[in-house]
Design a protein around this motif. Structure first.
Motif, short mmCIF file in Angstrom:
data_model
loop_
_atom_site.label_atom_id
_atom_site.label_comp_id
_atom_site.label_asym_id
_atom_site.label_seq_id
_atom_site.Cartn_x
_atom_site.Cartn_y
_atom_site.Cartn_z
N PHE A 134 85.36 53.51 84.97
CA PHE A 134 84.60 53.92 83.95
C PHE A 134 84.08 52.92 82.95
CE2 PHE A 134 84.35 54.93 78.72
CZ PHE A 134 83.00 55.80 79.08
N VAL A 135 84.62 51.64 82.79
CA VAL A 135 84.74 50.70 82.72
C VAL A 135 83.71 49.63 83.08
CG1 VAL A 135 85.62 48.30 81.27
CG2 VAL A 135 87.09 49.99 80.65
N ASN A 136 83.74 49.38 84.66
CA ASN A 136 82.62 48.91 85.20
C ASN A 136 81.51 50.00 85.11
OD1 ASN A 136 84.03 46.77 87.33
ND2 ASN A 136 85.72 47.70 86.90
N ASN A 137 81.50 50.59 84.98
CA ASN A 137 79.77 51.08 84.76
C ASN A 137 79.08 50.77 83.51
OD1 ASN A 137 77.59 53.19 85.29
ND2 ASN A 137 78.76 54.63 85.02
N ASP A 138 78.70 50.32 83.82
CA ASP A 138 77.04 49.26 82.71
C ASP A 138 76.81 50.51 81.47
OD1 ASP A 138 78.25 46.71 83.19
OD2 ASP A 138 76.06 46.86 84.27
N LYS A 139 76.67 51.53 82.44
CA LYS A 139 75.46 52.60 81.62
C LYS A 139 76.72 53.32 80.38
CE LYS A 139 72.81 55.10 85.16
NZ LYS A 139 72.62 56.26 85.47
N ASN A 140 77.38 52.83 80.75
CA ASN A 140 78.64 53.48 79.24
C ASN A 140 78.36 52.68 77.78
OD1 ASN A 140 79.56 56.08 80.39
ND2 ASN A 140 81.17 54.52 82.02
#
Length: 671
Positions: free
Chosen positions: A73-79
């Motif tokens: 979740f943290v590594n997904n830039d979309k978040n």
């Protein structure tokens, strides 16, 4: 084996992997960073309070499962709120920073770039940048900033079945869109700040400039670049294919093999330091420093980073003589890498390298004891053979699943190349150092170039024996998993030849037999009609069980170049393919009529109602009239049609509420 299963980091790794996989494929956790922290600390608090062993074990697994979910979740830039796509409006200029130089294609230089600014807003996120080769004279450099007003487009899915899914591959690297630019579409803002990767790239450019002064051929220079600098962009397709066919492709990627050889050389060279007070600590600090300097020079790529991390743990463990040091170092390095870079899990190189090392650790000692060499030379040869076979067993199921081929002469390649690889690496390091200092005599450069040329010639000779290269092997993911279950239970049976272990092994054989029977049943009962996508051509297939009948309008050369049919036959376990250079006007499949409307535009057939209509070769027809006349269930437009025609047809079909399938965007049509 029991100690291994009780090793806590292994249990944590399994939980983290489950969390990573579930979150990546389902994206079920969408509740924000604060909620992630709340769940994490709640479980941690319960662990501190609860004293029951079973409950504590469950909570521990849940904690690391949560960590796996959270790091994806943290590594997904979309978040993130400042994700670049939240600010793109089509007219706003953007600032891009080059993060990585990729292998160029025939028409484009390719880069992985970060979108650092949209308008006046600082942003995050990565995209794929394609720069036309036509007019550009100076390729972009790592850390270089450029200003542009590009159009962001989605990375397309594969249009034919069982082909490489580049969209999914880029998604696993956090990239969802790409942009295309010409030389006059952007303005370079120069390099305003240096990152670690940028400094590494600058050093490599300096090395490459120094080496280009010497008479290395293009293939020699490409292999030196790959072996010592970790850069494979200049390796030709032909050379890369030769190494793959010879079972030596791992030689060209700086990975565990290269780092392991470097560790062995450093351990031997720095052994005199052990006589000093605290000499072992000084030695290990020097070794770890040099290993990470090598990783820095090689560009801190995924393969070299995981290899250096693995061997850093290994070197520290060996220095302090810990028990089961190799296996525990392997597991600990995997745990650390996945915590820092969870997307490494989906990297094929990551999977194969760890499986190869697991194979060597567990199987090589058993294989080595099968033969007792009496002389030094045959002992060394048997060591290489046993290591190669063990590594091959470790990677074989997954390798067959990904690549569908097996190089039968891999043993010959390893027996010849590996004994000399340490000398090639050491010699290459000295060549680079002397070239940078300007002290490299031309005759030494020529000798080293001849060594690389001999390596390439040997690989080419092995690859030419194509009768030993087994290609187009159908092997599914279920088969791969079943094969690993057999390998695992067979190994346990070798350790403990008890009735219980034998029963486990026999049961694993039943599992793989069941998978084979299930997949064979699926193959024999499956029937489908397909329209493949091929620009400017029409290719249709009728699949009846294990047979595929292809009708096409390709010439003989294009038939050989079109690999989508081969991908389909391998992926679907097709035994027989019958090709015919002919397109009929009418087909019948499962009581359904398929009408082909070609450039002549003829579709008025008596008593024909509700067919599936295939439009090919851009027929000049009134589609609205065709729909009212035939009332088709479905309309297909393949790659042989002009795109302008397809766009017009799509609008008409939408207005008439008739489904239209364009293979160029929707992919292969299946009925």
């Amino acid at each position: 084996m029991k100690k291994v299963f009780n090793y806590l980091p292994l249990q944590f790794v399994v939980s983290v992997i489950l969390g990573i996989v579930l979150q990546f494929y389902t994206q079920f956790w969408e509740f924000g960073f604060l909620n992630s922290l709340f769940v994490f600390f709640t479980i941690l608090l319960l662990l501190l309070v609860v004293k029951n062993n079973i409950t504590t074990t469950i909570l521990s697994f849940l904690l690391f499962f949560t960590i796996g979910v959270s790091i994806v979740f943290v590594n997904n830039d979309k978040n993130y709120n400042n994700y670049y796509n939240n600010y793109i409006d089509g007219s706003t200029g953007v600032v891009l920073r080059v993060a990585k130089v990729l292998k160029p294609t025939t028409y484009h230089y390719k880069y992985q770039v970060k979108v650092v600014q949209v308008g006046s807003v600082k942003t995050t996120g990565k995209v794929l940048l394609n720069v036309s080769k036509d007019r550009i004279t100076n390729p972009l450099k790592v850390d270089e900033l450029i200003f542009a007003n590009p159009i962001f487009v989605a990375i397309p899915k594969p249009v034919n079945p069982h082909q490489f899914n580049y969209q999914l591959y880029m998604k696993k690297q956090g990239i969802y869109q790409q942009i295309y630019l010409n030389d006059n579409d952007f303005k370079s803002l120069g390099i305003q700040q240096f990152s670690l990767q940028g400094s590494s790239a600058k050093f490599r450019r300096k090395v490459q400039k120094a080496l280009r002064k010497y008479p290395f051929t293009s293939d020699e220079f490409a292999v030196i670049n790959a072996l010592l600098l970790g850069q494979r962009q200049e390796i030709s397709k032909e050379l890369s294919a030769n190494y793959a066919k010879a079972g030596a492709i791992h030689i060209l990627a700086v990975s565990g093999l290269h780092v392991g050889i470097l560790l062995w050389i450093l351990t031997w060279l720095l052994k005199p330091l052990e006589i000093l007070p605290k000499g072992k600590i000084i030695k290990i600090v020097c070794i770890v420093f040099i290993l990470w300097m090598f990783a820095f020079i090689a560009g801190l790529s995924a393969s070299v980073t995981r290899a250096v991390t693995m061997f850093t743990f290994l070197a520290i463990g060996l220095t302090f003589q810990r028990k089961n040091v190799v296996l525990f170092s392997l597991i600990s390095s995997m745990f650390l890498l996945l915590i820092c870079k969870p997307m490494f899990l989906f990297d094929v190189g990551f999977q194969l390298s760890y499986l190869a090392v697991f194979g060597i650790i567990f199987l090589q000692p058993k294989l080595f004891r099968l033969y007792n060499p009496k002389f030094w030379l045959d002992k060394k040869i048997w060591e290489i053979i046993s290591v190669s076979v063990a590594a091959q067993i470790g990677v074989l199921p997954l390798s067959l699943f990904y690549f569908h081929q097996f190089p039968g002469l891999f043993m010959v390649s390893n027996l010849v190349i590996i004994p000399f690889l340490s000398a090639i690496l050491l010699g290459g390091i000295f060549v680079i150092i002397f070239a940078l200092l300007g002290w490299l005599p031309e005759f030494l450069a020529s000798i080293y170039g001849d060594v690389i040329a001999a390596l390439n010639a040997f690989v080419n000779w092995v690859s030419n024996h194509e009768e030993f290269l087994f290609q187009e092997i159908s092997f599914s993911l279920y088969m791969a998993l079943a094969a690993y279950i057999i390998i695992f239970n067979f190994y346990r049976f070798l350790i403990d030849k008890s009735t219980k272990k034998m029963m486990y092994f026999l049961f694993s054989i039943v599992i793989i037999q069941s998978v084979c029977l299930f997949e064979n049943y699926q193959k024999e009962t499956k029937k489908e009609f397909l329209v493949f996508h091929k620009s400017r051509n029409t290719i249709m297939g009728k699949r009846i069980g294990g047979k595929l009948f292809i009708d096409h309008d390709l010439d003989s050369i294009d038939v050989l170049k079109f690999n989508a049919i081969a991908s389909y036959t391998v992926g679907e376990y097709i035994n027989t393919t019958i090709k015919k250079r002919e397109i009929s006007n009418v087909y019948r499949f499962k009581n359904q009529v398929i009408l082909v409307v070609d450039s002549l535009g003829v579709y008025q057939i008596k008593n024909l109602k509700n067919p599936i209509v295939l439009l090919q070769q851009s027929p000049k027809i009134n589609l609205e009239r065709l729909i009212k006349t035939l009332k088709p269930k479905h309309i297909i437009a393949d790659g042989s049609n002009y795109k302008s025609y397809v766009k017009r047809w799509q609008k008409t079909a939408k207005n008439q509420k008739t489904p239209l399938h364009y293979t160029g965007t929707n992919g292969v049509f299946k009925y």
